[in-house]
Structures are given as structure tokens and as C-alpha cells.
Scaffold this motif. Structure first.
Motif, PDB file in Angstrom:
ATOM      1  N   ARG A 184       0.664  -0.957   0.428  1.00  0.00           N
ATOM      2  CA  ARG A 184       0.119  -0.311  -0.186  1.00  0.00           C
ATOM      3  C   ARG A 184       0.823   1.498   0.018  1.00  0.00           C
ATOM      4  NH1 ARG A 184      -3.048  -3.033  -1.955  1.00  0.00           N
ATOM      5  NH2 ARG A 184      -4.610  -3.820  -0.601  1.00  0.00           N
ATOM      6  N   ALA A 185       0.449   2.219  -0.549  1.00  0.00           N
ATOM      7  CA  ALA A 185       0.457   3.221  -0.542  1.00  0.00           C
ATOM      8  C   ALA A 185       0.910   4.334   0.346  1.00  0.00           C
ATOM      9  CB  ALA A 185       0.626   4.179  -2.188  1.00  0.00           C
ATOM     10  N   GLY A 186       0.225   4.043   0.864  1.00  0.00           N
ATOM     11  CA  GLY A 186      -0.490   5.029   2.534  1.00  0.00           C
ATOM     12  C   GLY A 186      -0.786   6.352   2.121  1.00  0.00           C
ATOM     13  N   VAL A 187      -1.419   6.324   1.057  1.00  0.00           N
ATOM     14  CA  VAL A 187      -2.182   7.780   0.476  1.00  0.00           C
ATOM     15  C   VAL A 187      -3.636   8.128   1.821  1.00  0.00           C
ATOM     16  CG1 VAL A 187      -2.023   7.604  -1.554  1.00  0.00           C
ATOM     17  CG2 VAL A 187      -4.550   6.685  -0.868  1.00  0.00           C
ATOM     18  N   GLU A 188      -3.566   9.302   1.599  1.00  0.00           N
ATOM     19  CA  GLU A 188      -4.786  10.147   2.520  1.00  0.00           C
ATOM     20  C   GLU A 188      -5.980   9.886   1.180  1.00  0.00           C
ATOM     21  OE1 GLU A 188      -3.460  14.042   4.253  1.00  0.00           O
ATOM     22  OE2 GLU A 188      -1.737  13.306   4.736  1.00  0.00           O
ATOM     23  N   GLN A 189      -6.937   9.768   2.654  1.00  0.00           N
ATOM     24  CA  GLN A 189      -8.235  10.379   2.189  1.00  0.00           C
ATOM     25  C   GLN A 189      -8.614  11.229   1.220  1.00  0.00           C
ATOM     26  OE1 GLN A 189     -11.094   8.440   2.343  1.00  0.00           O
ATOM     27  NE2 GLN A 189     -11.948   9.691   0.823  1.00  0.00           N
ATOM     28  N   PRO A 190      -8.864  11.382   0.159  1.00  0.00           N
ATOM     29  CA  PRO A 190      -8.902  12.343  -0.687  1.00  0.00           C
ATOM     30  C   PRO A 190     -10.185  13.666  -0.214  1.00  0.00           C
ATOM     31  CG  PRO A 190      -9.458  10.695  -2.169  1.00  0.00           C
ATOM     32  CD  PRO A 190      -8.932  10.035  -0.583  1.00  0.00           C
ATOM     33  N   ARG A 191      -9.944  14.774  -0.446  1.00  0.00           N
ATOM     34  CA  ARG A 191     -10.746  15.767  -0.726  1.00  0.00           C
ATOM     35  C   ARG A 191     -11.321  15.959  -1.772  1.00  0.00           C
ATOM     36  NH1 ARG A 191     -11.179  16.642   5.069  1.00  0.00           N
ATOM     37  NH2 ARG A 191      -9.828  16.068   6.277  1.00  0.00           N
ATOM     38  N   CYS A 192     -12.701  16.620  -2.088  1.00  0.00           N
ATOM     39  CA  CYS A 192     -13.599  16.853  -3.085  1.00  0.00           C
ATOM     40  C   CYS A 192     -14.643  18.686  -2.828  1.00  0.00           C
ATOM     41  CB  CYS A 192     -14.357  15.595  -3.867  1.00  0.00           C
ATOM     42  SG  CYS A 192     -13.274  14.804  -4.086  1.00  0.00           S
ATOM     43  N   GLY A 193     -13.965  19.372  -1.907  1.00  0.00           N
ATOM     44  CA  GLY A 193     -14.697  20.585  -1.873  1.00  0.00           C
ATOM     45  C   GLY A 193     -16.358  20.432  -1.206  1.00  0.00           C
ATOM     46  N   ASP A 194     -17.119  20.836  -1.774  1.00  0.00           N
ATOM     47  CA  ASP A 194     -18.345  20.118  -0.526  1.00  0.00           C
ATOM     48  C   ASP A 194     -18.765  19.285  -1.125  1.00  0.00           C
ATOM     49  OD1 ASP A 194     -20.992  20.953   0.020  1.00  0.00           O
ATOM     50  OD2 ASP A 194     -21.227  23.082  -0.354  1.00  0.00           O
ATOM     51  N   GLY A 210     -12.572  -2.454   1.022  1.00  0.00           N
ATOM     52  CA  GLY A 210     -10.810  -2.470   1.112  1.00  0.00           C
ATOM     53  C   GLY A 210     -10.801  -1.387   1.151  1.00  0.00           C
ATOM     54  N   ASP A 211      -9.306  -1.510   0.892  1.00  0.00           N
ATOM     55  CA  ASP A 211      -8.458  -0.116   0.658  1.00  0.00           C
ATOM     56  C   ASP A 211      -7.133  -0.291  -0.142  1.00  0.00           C
ATOM     57  OD1 ASP A 211      -6.514  -2.272   1.537  1.00  0.00           O
ATOM     58  OD2 ASP A 211      -5.687  -1.295   3.224  1.00  0.00           O
ATOM     59  N   SER A 212      -7.527  -0.691  -1.512  1.00  0.00           N
ATOM     60  CA  SER A 212      -6.410  -0.279  -2.352  1.00  0.00           C
ATOM     61  C   SER A 212      -6.777   0.945  -3.039  1.00  0.00           C
ATOM     62  CB  SER A 212      -6.614  -1.252  -3.287  1.00  0.00           C
ATOM     63  OG  SER A 212      -8.071  -1.229  -3.970  1.00  0.00           O
ATOM     64  N   VAL A 213      -8.194   1.514  -2.965  1.00  0.00           N
ATOM     65  CA  VAL A 213      -8.282   2.406  -3.927  1.00  0.00           C
ATOM     66  C   VAL A 213      -8.888   3.870  -2.770  1.00  0.00           C
ATOM     67  CG1 VAL A 213      -9.931   4.061  -5.446  1.00  0.00           C
ATOM     68  CG2 VAL A 213      -8.562   2.167  -5.703  1.00  0.00           C
ATOM     69  N   LYS A 214      -9.175   4.758  -2.439  1.00  0.00           N
ATOM     70  CA  LYS A 214     -10.017   6.021  -1.683  1.00  0.00           C
ATOM     71  C   LYS A 214     -10.523   7.311  -2.402  1.00  0.00           C
ATOM     72  CE  LYS A 214      -6.933   4.737   2.235  1.00  0.00           C
ATOM     73  NZ  LYS A 214      -6.071   5.600   3.238  1.00  0.00           N
ATOM     74  N   TRP A 215     -11.769   7.194  -2.025  1.00  0.00           N
ATOM     75  CA  TRP A 215     -11.661   8.160  -3.134  1.00  0.00           C
ATOM     76  C   TRP A 215     -13.338   9.326  -2.328  1.00  0.00           C
ATOM     77  CZ3 TRP A 215     -17.894   8.171  -2.373  1.00  0.00           C
ATOM     78  CH2 TRP A 215     -17.899   7.218  -2.456  1.00  0.00           C
ATOM     79  N   CYS A 216     -13.637  10.045  -3.359  1.00  0.00           N
ATOM     80  CA  CYS A 216     -14.574  11.324  -2.680  1.00  0.00           C
ATOM     81  C   CYS A 216     -14.985  11.887  -4.182  1.00  0.00           C
ATOM     82  CB  CYS A 216     -13.970  12.058  -2.029  1.00  0.00           C
ATOM     83  SG  CYS A 216     -12.807  13.284  -3.391  1.00  0.00           S
ATOM     84  N   VAL A 217     -16.116  12.086  -4.258  1.00  0.00           N
ATOM     85  CA  VAL A 217     -17.299  12.834  -4.518  1.00  0.00           C
ATOM     86  C   VAL A 217     -17.592  14.390  -4.610  1.00  0.00           C
ATOM     87  CG1 VAL A 217     -19.173  12.773  -6.260  1.00  0.00           C
ATOM     88  CG2 VAL A 217     -18.598  11.097  -5.740  1.00  0.00           C
ATOM     89  N   GLY A 218     -17.519  15.611  -4.419  1.00  0.00           N
ATOM     90  CA  GLY A 218     -18.283  17.190  -4.180  1.00  0.00           C
ATOM     91  C   GLY A 218     -18.652  17.633  -5.573  1.00  0.00           C
ATOM     92  N   VAL A 219     -18.118  19.054  -4.943  1.00  0.00           N
ATOM     93  CA  VAL A 219     -18.790  20.049  -6.166  1.00  0.00           C
ATOM     94  C   VAL A 219     -17.317  21.153  -6.020  1.00  0.00           C
ATOM     95  CG1 VAL A 219     -20.596  21.989  -7.120  1.00  0.00           C
ATOM     96  CG2 VAL A 219     -20.659  19.340  -6.220  1.00  0.00           C
ATOM     97  N   GLU A 220     -16.749  21.459  -6.811  1.00  0.00           N
ATOM     98  CA  GLU A 220     -15.767  22.537  -6.977  1.00  0.00           C
ATOM     99  C   GLU A 220     -15.890  23.645  -8.113  1.00  0.00           C
ATOM    100  OE1 GLU A 220     -11.818  21.064  -6.308  1.00  0.00           O
ATOM    101  OE2 GLU A 220     -12.073  20.318  -4.621  1.00  0.00           O
ATOM    102  N   ARG A 221     -15.792  24.452  -8.120  1.00  0.00           N
ATOM    103  CA  ARG A 221     -15.471  24.988  -8.844  1.00  0.00           C
ATOM    104  C   ARG A 221     -16.908  25.719  -9.780  1.00  0.00           C
ATOM    105  NH1 ARG A 221      -9.533  27.137 -11.083  1.00  0.00           N
ATOM    106  NH2 ARG A 221      -8.721  27.398  -8.905  1.00  0.00           N
ATOM    107  N   GLY A 222     -18.003  25.037  -9.113  1.00  0.00           N
ATOM    108  CA  GLY A 222     -19.868  24.415 -10.144  1.00  0.00           C
ATOM    109  C   GLY A 222     -19.755  23.411 -10.517  1.00  0.00           C
ATOM    110  N   GLN A 223     -18.258  22.450 -10.348  1.00  0.00           N
ATOM    111  CA  GLN A 223     -18.516  21.256 -10.913  1.00  0.00           C
ATOM    112  C   GLN A 223     -18.648  20.075 -10.068  1.00  0.00           C
ATOM    113  OE1 GLN A 223     -15.111  21.948 -13.953  1.00  0.00           O
ATOM    114  NE2 GLN A 223     -16.153  22.122 -15.157  1.00  0.00           N
ATOM    115  N   ARG A 224     -19.155  19.292 -10.528  1.00  0.00           N
ATOM    116  CA  ARG A 224     -18.927  17.736  -9.536  1.00  0.00           C
ATOM    117  C   ARG A 224     -17.562  17.278 -10.265  1.00  0.00           C
ATOM    118  NH1 ARG A 224     -24.175  15.242 -10.389  1.00  0.00           N
ATOM    119  NH2 ARG A 224     -25.218  15.848  -8.154  1.00  0.00           N
ATOM    120  N   ILE A 225     -17.264  16.781  -9.077  1.00  0.00           N
ATOM    121  CA  ILE A 225     -15.990  15.941  -9.815  1.00  0.00           C
ATOM    122  C   ILE A 225     -15.660  14.478  -9.185  1.00  0.00           C
ATOM    123  CG2 ILE A 225     -14.867  17.977 -10.100  1.00  0.00           C
ATOM    124  CD1 ILE A 225     -13.518  17.443  -7.098  1.00  0.00           C
TER     125      ILE A 225
END
Length: 625
Positions: A184-194, A210-225
Motif C-alpha cells: 500500500r502507498a499509504g495515501v491520505e483520504q482525498p477531499r472533494c470540496g463541498d 477494501g483499501d486499494s483505492v480511496k475516493w471522494c465526490v464533491g462540488v468544486e468551482r460549480g462542477q461535480r468531481i
């Protein structure tokens, strides 16, 4: 009898393998416990040789200034200070000094080889202090069975004859490979704005465990990412809807087109699933996607052909860099940048002269995506072997375009390339270890499936003109008078009985859909098309212009009851059809037609009148009350 080629391969292997282990380890000359000293004065035009305790140092004619003194001391090899995987072969270290000048031509240093220095598991190597506080290998000439090993040096320092514990070194390298490919790379949990705003419309996001991937969904600059962080140390392939785009802020990734350009040719190219795009990201990196407004989709993060191939190449190139570091500090520093340069060439699609060199390197090793099929465990061993055959070619392309120069560059790089291939062939690292590595990846130690799904589901926008058995658009028959008032609807009473009628009409300015409400209970009885809106039935898509025959066919299935009101009894002297289901009843008004057209089904729908509870279907000029 050993031929010259094999003797050369063993010579460079023994030298460089030792250097790998000693790179970065600095040593002062050993403390004197046993000292034997001999010296000789240089004479112009003649070689100078000093021999002591079986160690011999020779300077060619005029290799040092005439009159200078060459001194050689034989001392005990320091105990307990040798790096892992290395033991002394013999008991003498050589300390060489020159008084009265500097070495201008390479000299040779010879050590006696004990009988146990060479066997199936050990290589003899000459270890030499590099003059800058570190160790280096000396190119050596040795044939198994010889009583001595002779190395060349361009400077005087101190060193000794050692031997490498190949079995232990190979076992440790295998552990490194398993840790790299399944760790594992030990990445931090990503953040996705609002992140709350991204779900405000009812959008739901779910994923595998599982922990092979960490993800988030949010709104930044008016776009869902969506951000997908690769928690593997190896490369991960991410497949996503083709309508989604890679954000400019995303970490570098490799497109499928660029990968095919590097690894495949013609019909052998790998294709993305229909409607999907592919990116491959390295361990610890994050891919940021801009989600198309209103879209839903599934993202797959998996170990794939390309992910495995790039990971095997990275491990190979980094191993090459370690060997190069032992051969020369300058070469080692330059080689540490090699993988980044190779990846940059792959990402660019190799559309440059430099990229062409890398493309030629891939072609030379025949690493072709089209040759591998099935599940990864079935071809991982072959793919790893192919990937490793690419490393010397790729590094040759790297050095061709590198501005870095150092002493005996061509010879050093030739020996490094030979040793890299020889090491992994001789130690059988990849072949014997691949099953263990694949098994580890297949289960991720029980932590995760190798294919990681992220599902984003956005509610489908409600068509305001779609008529269902439970409502129209976002209006349902379960609404109440209070719900309508909250939406801006106003009680307009009843055309015939006024405001005190048992059934009244609610309407809103500009809205073609009105509601009939039971005054006693406040419940909506029907939703009617009072404004001539182009309503259509969600089942069958029936609308103005549809034929009575189509109505009969669409609602002929079990669960629907068709009532044809063809005796001018659909309201206000018109004809129509009411279709009743368990949840409600839809009214369809018909155009005037001949009896024959009604009978044959040629008569057409004039408009969809609306929907109501069973017994309250809207008709022409009747709103369901």
C-alpha cells in the motif's frame, strides 16, 4: 573451459553485484591490527609493481611521475563493519598510497582468491573506496579456478576481496518485489470540496470494500468531481465513462492511446469498453475526473495488463538505478531520474525523436499487449519476463538522450546492463516469485478485490410531461392540499359549486397541470392537463397523434383495463379512453372520427387529459372531480 564472453559476464557481474550492496556505505581505512608494508620507487619508462601478503599493485610505465613512491600495506579486513549480504573472501585489505605525484593511467590491483571464494552461491568481488567517502566496484578479470582476481582502478585508495551471499540477497529482493506489487502507498483520504452539495439532488455514491483505492465526490468551482486515489504502490488502471473528463488539477496519468502506442501495434491494440475511457495512474497518485452534469456511471480501478507491465518495468528500472549507483555515483544520480523520463515519453505518445527511441526499445523487446489474454494470473509470469527484457533497451534509450557524462561511461553502462539481466536471470527472482506475487495481488491479503468499483447514481431528471399511473412529472397523486400550497398552488374552487364544493381545483400561474382535491380530506384526486401541454404516457409513449390501435396494443398486457368511451361520453360530448391500473387511471381524449375508424383503431389521440385515482380519471373539460 570458460569462453571469453562468459568470463566477461562473470567479471562484470561479480564487480557490480558487490557494488549494489555497498553503494552509499562509507568507510575509512581499516584500523591496523596486522600490517605488512612494501614500497617501490617509480622509474621513467618502466612499470612499477609492489607485492605484499599476496596482494600485487602494478602501475604501467609512466603511469606515475618518475621518483614517486608507491606504497602498499596489507591489513586485516575490519570485522563487523561489512554491509549485509557481503563477507570477506580472505583476510587481507589493501591500502595503496602514492607519494610524490598522481596516478595518470589506470593501475591494476590483484588479490589472492581462497578456495572457498567461488561456488554455486557466492561471487568474488573487489570492493574499493571511491575517494569520495563511498564504495565502488572495480572492473575485474577472473576465470573460475584462477588463484587470483585482478581489477583496474583509476585512483589509489583501499579495498579488499569480498563475496556475496546470493541466496540471501535473492530472497530479500523477492520480498521487496512482493511488497512493491502487493503493498500500500499509504495515501491520505482525498477531499472533494463541498461533498454535501454533490449529493443534494439525491445522487448516491457507493463502492466496494477494501483499501486499494480511496475516493471522494464533491462540488468544486460549480462542477461535480470524483477523485480516485491509488493506494497501491503499483500502477492501477481506472476505467470511467467517456463523457467524464480528466481535470487539469489531476496528477499525471497515462491514456489508453499512449499505452497502446508504446506497447501494441495494429490489431493487437487494447480497446476500452464501449462508452468508456481508460487512464493508468501510478502508486500513490490521484486521478481527478469532472463528472458530466446529470450523468451516472461506474468507475473501475483494477490491476490490468498495462498496470502490471508498468509496475514490472518500474521495479526493473529502479533496480537498474541501484546497480548504476554502485557503479558510479554520477551514473546513479542520473539513473534515479530514468523512470520519470520514460513515463513522460510514454504519456506523450512518443511523438518526438526521444519518444521514438523509447518506442524502438519497446519494439525490440516484443512487449505487445495483443499477445496476452485471459485473467492476469494466467499471463503475469510471461508479462513480467517480457517487461524485464525491456529494461536494458529502455535504459539505453535513456542514456542516449541524457546529457550526463562520467568516466568510462560506455563501459560502465554496458556492464550495468549485463549485470541487471544476469542478476534476475541467475537469481530467478521474477520466475520463481511471480506465483506468490500474483496470489498476493489476487486477494490483497484479504483486504480487497483486485477490481474496485465506484458507482455514482444521479437521479434521472423527471420529465414534466411524462404521465404515469401515479402522477405527472414531479407531481404525484399522493400529494395533499398543503403540499400544493407549499408549491405555490392556489385553491380556485369549483366551476359549478364554488369555493365550498366537495371537490375543488388547485392551479398555479404558468403551470399547465392542475390538481383536483377532495375538500374534506385534502387529498389529490387527479392531475389534469388544463393548459394543453404536450403530455405523453411513460408507458408506450402515447401522445397526441397516437392511434387507438396503438393504445389498445400498449395496454393489452395484464394489469391494465381499457375503457373505451366512444358514445360521446368522455365529457362535453367527446370520445376518449380511460386506462386503469392498480395505482391510477389515465384519460386519453380522441379526435372525432368515423365509427369505422374507431372500430379499426385508426382514430387518433387528440391529447392526454391527465391521471387520477381509479374512478377520477380526467376527461375533456372534466378535471377528475
Amino acid at each position: 573451459m570458460v569462453d571469453a564472453g562468459n568470463r566477461y559476464a562473470l567479471r562484470v557481474a561479480t564487480a557490480l553485484l558487490n557494488a549494489v550492496l555497498l553503494a552509499g556505505c562509507t568507510q575509512a581505512a581499516p584500523e591496523v591490527e596486522r600490517e605488512e608494508v612494501a614500497a617501490a620507487r617509480a622509474t621513467a619508462g618502466e612499470p612499477t609493481t609492489v607485492q605484499v601478503g599476496g596482494i600485487r599493485v602494478t602501475v604501467p610505465a609512466d603511469g606515475v611521475p618518475a621518483g614517486s613512491t608507491l606504497q602498499v600495506e596489507a591489513r586485516d579486513v575490519p570485522a563487523g563493519e561489512l554491509p549485509a549480504h557481503l563477507v570477506a573472501a580472505g583476510d587481507s585489505a589493501a591500502v595503496v598510497e602514492l607519494d610524490g605525484g598522481a596516478l595518470s593511467q589506470p593501475a591494476t590491483v590483484s588479490f589472492p582468491v581462497p578456495e572457498d571464494a567461488v561456488d554455486a552461491d557466492f561471487f568474488p568481488v573487489v570492493v574499493w573506496e571511491d575517494g569520495e567517502g563511498g564504495w565502488r566496484w572495480l572492473p575485474a578479470e577472473y576465470t573460475p579456478g584462477d588463484a587470483t582476481i585482478t581489477a583496474s582502478t583509476d585512483h589509489f585508495s583501499w579495498g579488499f576481496l569480498g563475496k556475496i551471499d546470493v541466496k540471501k540477497w535473492a530472497a530479500d529482493r523477492k520480498d521487496d518485489a512482493v511488497g512493491f506489487l502487493s503493498g500500500r502507498a499509504g495515501v491520505e483520504q482525498p477531499r472533494c470540496g463541498d461533498e454535501d452539495a454533490a449529493r443534494a439532488d439525491g445522487t448516491e455514491v457507493a463502492s466496494d470494500a477494501g483499501d486499494s483505492v480511496k475516493w471522494c465526490v464533491g462540488v468544486e468551482r460549480g462542477q461535480r468531481i470524483m477523485r480516485i486515489a491509488n493506494n497501491r504502490r503499483t500502477f492501477t488502471q481506472v476505467t470511467y465513462p467517456s463523457g467524464w473528463k480528466v481535470a487539469e488539477s489531476s496528477d499525471p496519468s497515462v491514456s489508453l492511446e499512449a499505452l497502446n502506442h508504446a506497447f501494441s501495434t495494429g490489431a493487437a491494440a487494447v480497446s476500452a469498453p464501449r462508452g468508456m475511457s481508460v487512464r493508468v495512474i501510478s502508486g500513490g497518485d490521484t486521478l481527478t475526473l469532472v463528472v458530466t452534469p446529470g450523468s451516472s456511471g461506474t468507475v473501475l480501478a483494477e490491476v490490468s495488463f498495462f498496470g502490471w507491465a508498468l509496475s514490472a518495468l518500474q521495479f526493473g528500472v529502479e533496480t537498474y538505478a541501484a546497480v548504476a549507483s554502485a557503479a558510479s555515483q554520477t551514473a546513479g544520480k542520473a539513473a534515479t531520474n530514468a523512470w520519470d523520463e520514460i513515463m513522460a515519453a510514454i504519456r506523450s505518445g512518443a511523438d518526438t525523436a526521444v519518444g521514438d527511441d523509447y518506442q524502438a526499445a519497446f519494439a525490440a523487446c516484443s512487449l505487445n499487449a495483443g499477445e496476452f489474454s485471459g485473467e492476469l494470473p494466467s499471463f503475469a509470469g510471461d508479462l513480467t519476463r517480457y517487461a524485464w527484457t525491456c529494461v536494458p533497451n529502455l535504459m539505453q534509450a535513456y542514456w542516449k538522450n541524457s546529457p550526463v557524462t562520467f568516466f568510462a561511461k560506455a563501459v560502465v553502462l554496458a556492464t550495468v546492463a549485463t549485470v541487471v539481466s544476469l542478476v534476475y536471470s541467475a537469481l530467478n527472482l521474477l520466475i520463481t516469485g511471480v506465483r506468490e506475487i500474483v496470489d498476493s495481488i489476487a486477494s490483497f491479503g484479504g483486504r480487497s478485490d483486485p477490481i474496485y468499483d465506484i458507482v455514482l447514481a444521479t437521479p434521472k431528471p423527471t420529465d414534466p410531461y411524462a404521465v404515469r399511473f401515479d402522477g405527472i412529472g414531479d407531481f404525484t397523486l399522493s400529494l395533499t392540499a398543503d403540499d400544493l400550497s407549499a408549491r405555490g398552488f392556489v385553491n380556485e374552487g369549483n366551476l359549478y359549486e364554488g369555493m365550498e364544493a366537495a371537490c375543488v381545483r388547485y392551479a398555479r400561474d404558468g403551470d399547465p397541470v392542475g390538481a383536483s382535491v377532495d375538500s374534506a380530506t385534502g387529498r389529490v384526486l387527479a392531475l389534469s392537463n388544463a393548459g394543453g401541454a404536450p403530455l405523453y404516457t411513460e408507458v408506450g409513449g402515447l401522445r397526441a397523434g397516437s392511434t387507438l390501435a396503438e393504445v389498445r396494443e400498449v395496454f393489452s398486457r395484464p394489469g391494465h383495463q381499457i375503457s373505451e368511451l366512444l358514445d360521446l361520453d368522455f365529457g362535453q360530448g367527446t370520445n376518449g379512453v380511460i386506462i386503469t391500473s392498480s395505482g391510477g387511471a389515465i384519460g386519453l381524449a380522441l379526435d372525432d372520427a368515423s365509427p369505422a375508424d374507431y372500430a379499426s383503431g385508426a382514430a387518433t389521440v387528440s391529447h392526454v387529459a391527465g391521471v387520477g385515482l381509479p374512478g377520477h380519471a380526467p376527461t375533456n373539460m372534466e378535471d377528475g372531480c
